[in-house]
Design an enzyme around this catalytic site. Structure first.
Site, short mmCIF file in Angstrom:
data_model
loop_
_atom_site.label_atom_id
_atom_site.label_comp_id
_atom_site.label_asym_id
_atom_site.label_seq_id
_atom_site.Cartn_x
_atom_site.Cartn_y
_atom_site.Cartn_z
CD GLU A 206 -1.72 -2.38 1.62
OE1 GLU A 206 -0.52 -2.62 1.92
OE2 GLU A 206 -2.64 -3.23 1.76
CG PHE B 194 -10.04 -9.51 11.51
CD1 PHE B 194 -8.79 -9.94 11.95
CD2 PHE B 194 -10.32 -9.56 10.15
CE1 PHE B 194 -7.84 -10.41 11.05
CE2 PHE B 194 -9.38 -10.03 9.25
CZ PHE B 194 -8.14 -10.47 9.70
CD GLN B 195 -7.52 -7.35 7.88
OE1 GLN B 195 -8.40 -7.06 7.07
NE2 GLN B 195 -6.38 -7.91 7.52
CE LYS C 196 -17.25 -6.27 3.65
NZ LYS C 196 -16.64 -7.58 3.94
CG MET D 58 22.81 12.15 2.90
SD MET D 58 24.03 13.27 2.19
CE MET D 58 23.11 13.93 0.81
C1 LIG Z 1 12.46 5.74 5.21
C2 LIG Z 1 13.76 6.37 5.55
N1 LIG Z 1 14.58 5.78 6.46
C3 LIG Z 1 15.76 6.35 6.76
C4 LIG Z 1 16.15 7.54 6.19
C5 LIG Z 1 17.48 8.17 6.57
N2 LIG Z 1 18.36 8.23 5.40
C6 LIG Z 1 18.51 9.33 4.65
S1 LIG Z 1 19.51 9.11 3.34
C7 LIG Z 1 19.80 7.51 3.77
C8 LIG Z 1 20.70 6.65 2.94
C9 LIG Z 1 20.12 6.34 1.62
O1 LIG Z 1 20.88 5.34 1.00
P1 LIG Z 1 20.75 5.06 -0.53
O2 LIG Z 1 19.33 4.90 -0.91
O3 LIG Z 1 21.67 3.96 -0.92
O4 LIG Z 1 21.19 6.44 -1.17
P2 LIG Z 1 22.65 7.11 -1.30
O5 LIG Z 1 22.73 8.16 -0.25
O6 LIG Z 1 23.66 6.04 -1.11
O7 LIG Z 1 22.64 7.69 -2.67
C10 LIG Z 1 19.13 7.18 4.94
C11 LIG Z 1 19.21 5.89 5.62
C12 LIG Z 1 15.23 8.12 5.28
N3 LIG Z 1 15.49 9.29 4.69
N4 LIG Z 1 14.08 7.52 4.97
#
Ligand SMILES: Cc1ncc(C[n+]2csc(CCOP(=O)(O)OP(=O)(O)O)c2C)c(N)n1
Ligand SMILES: [Mg+2]
Lengths: 159, 557
Positions: free
Chosen positions: B50, B112-113, B162, B469
């Site tokens: 979803e 439920f749900q 529902k 990052m």
């Molecule tokens: C749902 C979610 N969880 C954690 C983060 C924290 N976060 C920001 S950037 C990042 C790393 C992203 O890794 P990747 O997709 O490999 O991208 P890259 O920076 O390597 O290009 C994380 C864990 C986030 N922004 N969103």
């Protein structure tokens, strides 16, 4: 600094949760909140007392206005207005003390609304200072239970 | 008049609102709705999670300007939408999320749900409705779409028990909405507009700072005219990219944490900032007390609560960006600011946006090639992290609604389902998700959706085998202690693509980038491109969190 905000809202379920959620979600503390229907049964009025500096207050008011169910928001602190609160106090009142309590009640133009062998229940309306003063005077007798409505307020004059 | 079921009323109402595409997932509480949907002229996209439906509806909305619609069942279906709803809320995206709910007489019984999705989503929706009576349904749908798309747009949830879907009543779709407490201000105050024009004519170092509001209100042409008439340079936020041509000589690129040095210096030295449809987010301002210390600030925004929230504004104009700019354009004239332009051009020459080229495969290079091969005409979505910032820096967006990125919430996993939504809304477009290896795995299951519905989206994974990052922050601020940011174990993305029936291409060398991209576009199938890029590349320039905008860390060019 305390502010009194008056909010007209749609009289629907869920509105109170939206308003209170807005405060809690931003870490604003509500001192008191009163809700009741107005002369128009589709509209309720909330009187909310909050603490915060001007900037916080400005944000609160803007955020309240943004809620779809909010019809009107006014900051009563900025205009002439009257405020009232209602308090009910249960005080222990053994024989000898009773007269003393009655005397204070009369001075404050409060009312006794219930009595039995051990307690009297006092009702009073007034502004916050008056209510606090009565509570202070009752403390030595032994307050068994106390309930305050929180502040309601209305602007003065014909506006 | 004949009676109709709630499910029929819902679907008829959606058709009345112009809904032709929809994203969602089945379940017990929404069975009656799907039973009606299957016979109607709505292109339904069955996602695999979803969250994917909510992001797809969001990508659809951002890329087309229409309201995106998603649907999920009660309980876990509804809670799976939450991240997508929050993402749309933070970026002011109009979506309507329909959720099933247990029958009204069971609400509150831990049935439920059952989940109180109205309660759960209250802080992340513009508005929401629990429909308790089928008689309320048509009006509710009408209001929900109106609220989602007008004013500052945002997500609206409609929770449908529902027995409301199966209940019957007469169907009358209201012609008009009447919500007494909801009247967004579109026209700016004429006095304020005059004051703004006067301030503009007097300024010596003005900068336009444009945000996503430009794109939402369809004001790019007006912005271009405003900038060209006054000769004032433009910088945009991440969400504003595409709202002003990225190739224009007056364009300064993006500002903020990973903005260009010249945009940030221009803001810092400016004497007048004209903020339009932007909200002074902390990723933009850096340390607020040192943000644009010499500038007066004009702020045009449809949301009064955005004004003076983070930064004190001198001339607020509450209104729709397009309408206000139209009015401003009637009275502004060319500013005599050649010294300012000379200064900015010097900065542009001295501090260009670059990266160190060598024989290795650089992620920035991949983004540049995507721009070249698509001639800048693609719809780009991004994930979150370094991939997102490189997509913002090295692709030149020239038209609105061509960059879809989760700015406010920063949701990893957004880009791929958003790309699916964008492709559904723009069947002819070339769509690229510029992805990270981490983010892509957050909604990788939507590969099945793309394959099933023949959506030829392209996913360009800038595969650095890191949560890049976060690793960058560890490198710069945590003594290179790479705690739990290595993604040394990831699936073979080429094989994953193939397993799903999509196309997988691995690219390890620079010279293979362009041919691979060309091939991907030609296949007309969903394609996963696994670009094995330099692992420890960083995004520069960078303003460390909490520092002033002119305190930038620079890379070595
Ligand atoms: C749902 C979610 N969880 C954690 C983060 C924290 N976060 C920001 S950037 C990042 C790393 C992203 O890794 P990747 O997709 O490999 O991208 P890259 O920076 O390597 O290009 C994380 C864990 C986030 N922004 N969103
Ligand atoms: Mg990565």
């Amino acid at each position: 600094m305390k502010h009194t905000i008056s909010v007209l809202v749609e009289n629907r379920f869920g509105v109170l949760a939206r308003v209170s959620g807005l405060f809690s979600g931003r870490g604003f503390n509500i001192d008191s909140l009163c809700v009741g229907e107005t002369d128009d049964p589709t509209v309720s009025r909330m009187t909310i007392v909050v603490r915060g500096d001007e900037r916080v207050l400005e944000q609160i008011i803007k955020q309240l206005r943004k809620l779809i169910d909010v019809i009107k928001v006014s900051n009563l602190t900025k205009e002439e207005h009257v405020e009232r609160e209602l308090v009910l106090i249960k005080v222990s009142a053994m024989n000898k003390k009773r007269a003393e309590i009655m005397e204070i009640v009369n001075i404050f133009r409060a009312k006794i609304i219930d009595v039995d062998h051990q307690i009297v229940t006092i009702e009073m309306t007034g502004d916050e200072d008056k209510i606090s003063a009565l509570i202070e005077l009752m403390k030595p007798f032994g307050i068994k239970e106390l309930v305050r409505t929180g502040r309601i307020a209305i602007s003065r004059g014909g506006r | 008049m004949t009676k109709m079921s709630g499910a029929e009323i819902l679907v008829e109402s959606l058709l009345k609102e112009g809904v032709r595409d929809m994203f969602g997932y089945q379940g017990g509480a929404v069975l009656p709705i799907f039973d009606v949907l299957v016979d109607k002229p709505i292109n339904f996209i069955l996602v695999r999670h979803e969250q994917g439906a909510a992001h797809a509806a969001d990508g659809y909305a951002r890329s087309t300007g229409k309201v995106g619609v998603c649907i999920a069942t009660s309980g876990p279906g509804a809670t799976n939408l939450v991240t997508g709803i929050a993402t749309a809320y933070m970026d002011s995206v109009p979506i309507v999320a329909l959720t099933g709910q247990v029958p009204t007489h069971m609400i509150g019984n831990d049935a439920f749900q059952e989940a109180d999705i109205i309660g759960i989503t209250r802080p992340i929706t513009k508005h929401s409705y629990l429909v308790k009576d089928v008689k309320e349904l048509a009006r509710t749908v009408k209001e929900a779409f109106h609220i989602a798309r007008t004013g500052r747009p945002g997500p609206v949830v409609i929770d449908l028990p529902k027995n409301v879907s199966t209940g019957e009543t007469e169907y009358n779709y209201p012609e008009k909405v009447n919500i007494r407490s909801y009247n967004p201000t579109y026209l700016g105050h004429p006095m304020q507009i005059k004051r703004a024009a006067k301030a503009i004519s007097k300024s010596k170092r003005p900068v336009i700072y444009a945000g996503g509001g430009i794109i939402i209100s369809g004001a790019s042409e007006e912005l271009l005219k405003f900038s060209e008439t006054t000769n004032i340079p433009v910088t945009t936020t991440l969400l504003g990219l595409g709202g002003f041509p990225g190739t224009h000589p007056l364009f300064l690129g993006m500002l903020g944490m990973h903005g260009t040095k010249y945009a940030n210096l221009a803001i810092t030295e400016s004497d007048l900032i004209i903020a339009i449809g932007a909200r002074f987010d902390d990723r933009i301002t850096g340390k607020t007390s040192e943000f644009a210390p010499h500038a007066k600030i004009i702020h045009i925004d449809i949301d009064p609560s955005a004004i003076s929230k983070n930064i004190q504004v001198d001339i607020p104009i509450v209104g729709d960006a397009k309408r206000v700019l139209q009015e401003l354009n009637k009275i502004v004239t060319k500013c005599d600011i050649s010294p300012w332009h000379r200064k900015i051009n010097k900065w542009k020459r001295e501090y260009p946006l670059t990266y160190k080229q060598n024989e290795k495969l650089k992620p920035q290079y991949v983004v540049e090639k995507i721009y070249e091969v698509t001639k800048g005409r693609a719809i780009i979505t991004t994930e979150v992290g370094q991939n997102q910032m490189w997509a913002a820096q090295y692709y030149k967006y020239t038209r609105p609604r061509t960059l879809l990125s989760s700015g406010g919430l920063g949701t990893m996993g957004y880009g791929f389902p958003a790309a699916i939504g964008a492709q559904v809304g723009n069947p002819e477009a070339i769509v690229f998700d510029i992805a990270g290896d981490g983010s892509f795995q957050m909604n990788i299951q939507e590969l099945a959706t793309a394959v099933q519905f023949n959506l030829p989206v392209n996913v360009a994974i800038l595969n650095n085998q890191y949560l890049g990052m976060v690793r960058q922050w560890q490198e710069l601020f945590f003594n290179k202690r790479y705690a739990y940011t290595s993604l040394e174990v990831s699936p073979d993305f080429v094989k994953v693509a193939e397993a799903y029936g999509a196309v997988g291409i691995r690219v390890e060398k620079k010279e293979d980038v362009t041919p691979a991209l060309k091939h991907a576009i030609q296949t007309k199938k969903p394609v996963i491109l696994d670009f094995r890029v330099e692992k420890e590349e960083n995004v520069f320039p960078m303003v460390p969190a909490g520092a002033a905008l002119n305190q930038m860390i620079e890379g070595m060019a």
